[in-house]
Design an enzyme around this catalytic site. Structure first.
Site, PDB file in Angstrom:
ATOM      1  N   HIS A  73       0.825  -1.428   0.203  1.00  0.00           N
ATOM      2  CA  HIS A  73       0.001  -0.050  -0.290  1.00  0.00           C
ATOM      3  C   HIS A  73       0.427   0.944  -0.550  1.00  0.00           C
ATOM      4  CE1 HIS A  73       0.909   1.290   4.083  1.00  0.00           C
ATOM      5  NE2 HIS A  73       1.403  -0.203   4.341  1.00  0.00           N
ATOM      6  N   HIS A  84      12.088  -1.384 -12.440  1.00  0.00           N
ATOM      7  CA  HIS A  84      11.639  -2.787 -12.884  1.00  0.00           C
ATOM      8  C   HIS A  84      11.547  -2.992 -11.290  1.00  0.00           C
ATOM      9  CE1 HIS A  84      13.185  -6.886 -14.968  1.00  0.00           C
ATOM     10  NE2 HIS A  84      12.025  -6.796 -13.708  1.00  0.00           N
TER      11      HIS A  84
END
Ligand code: COA
Length: 211
Positions: free
Chosen positions: A141, A150
């Protein structure tokens, strides 16, 4: 059915095609800067920007073509550059979300992002353009992930982590809550990050330290 081209003919191209439901998307061409064989027996490959222009000139279909960039590793700035170049050539950047990935309803996903199988993007996470969240990685979150980042296979970012542009988080790494990973930093595979990582820094190990 949406027509899709893929820039990059290595393994990531096969991963991306697998993430596109064949009922909705068809890959019509692959491009690469190296003279390599096509990753798909049924799809032609063209060499570099010159190959792209000759493909475009000979194209008969008139519909919109979608584009994704299969360039992985720590080459996030190349991935973003190619995505923007393809957009300038009239292609529509495709955001790829594998049907078996979880994306929270309030997460924000940038153009050209690739959210791969079994990965999870949790509540209120924000992902920039051309981000890869690889197989089984999780972004918890309120994370903020910059353009061209990446996150490798199986890596886990805890809540409220910030990762700046082009950073690469290696396979299976763990980043503790609220830490910041600087621009173009590299976190080695399996590292456990317990402090902020500076821009361009490479860290490995548990606890992760610079090399
Ligand atoms: C950290 C990393 C970027 C370093 O790459 P590199 O600069 O080519 O490093 P080398 O392979 O030359 O190794 C240099 C040293 O670091 C060590 N090392 C490399 N990666 C390490 C890692 N992940 N954890 C711990 N030590 C590591 C090597 O053992 C070597 O140690 P030595 O000097 O004592 O012999 C790379 O090893 C890595 O972890 N990449 C992530 C790959 C990945 O997850 N890919 C997913 C693709 S989808």
């Amino acid at each position: 059915m949406k027509d899709v081209i893929i820039w990059g003919g290595a393994g990531q191209a096969r991963v991306l095609r697998e993430a596109l439901p064949s009922s909705d998307f068809q890959v019509i061409a692959v491009f690469d800067n190296r003279p390599i064989p096509s990753p798909f027996p049924d799809v032609p490959i063209y060499l570099g920007q010159e190959g792209f222009h000759s493909w475009q000139a000979s194209r008969t279909g008139a519909g919109q073509v979608h584009a994704c960039v299969a360039v992985g590793g720590s080459r996030g700035s190349d991935r973003l550059f190619l995505l923007e170049w393809l957009q300038q050539q009239g292609m529509q950047p495709l955001t790829v979300i594998h049907p078996r990935a979880f994306v929270a309803s309030d997460a924000k996903i940038g153009k050209g992002a690739q959210i791969l199988a079994m990965s999870a993007i949790c509540s209120n996470a924000t992902l920039g353009c051309a981000v890869i969240v690889n197989t089984s990685a999780s972004i918890d979150h309120d994370c903020v992930i910059g353009d061209g980042v990446h996150v490798g296979p199986g890596a886990n970012l805890a809540g409220e982590v910030r990762v700046d542009e082009y950073a690469f988080i290696g396979a299976g790494a763990v980043v503790l809550p609220r830490l910041k990973i600087g621009r173009s930093a590299i976190v080695g595979a399996g590292a456990v990050v317990i402090r902020d990582v500076a821009a361009d820094e490479v860290v490995v190990g548990n606890p992760a330290t610079g090399r």
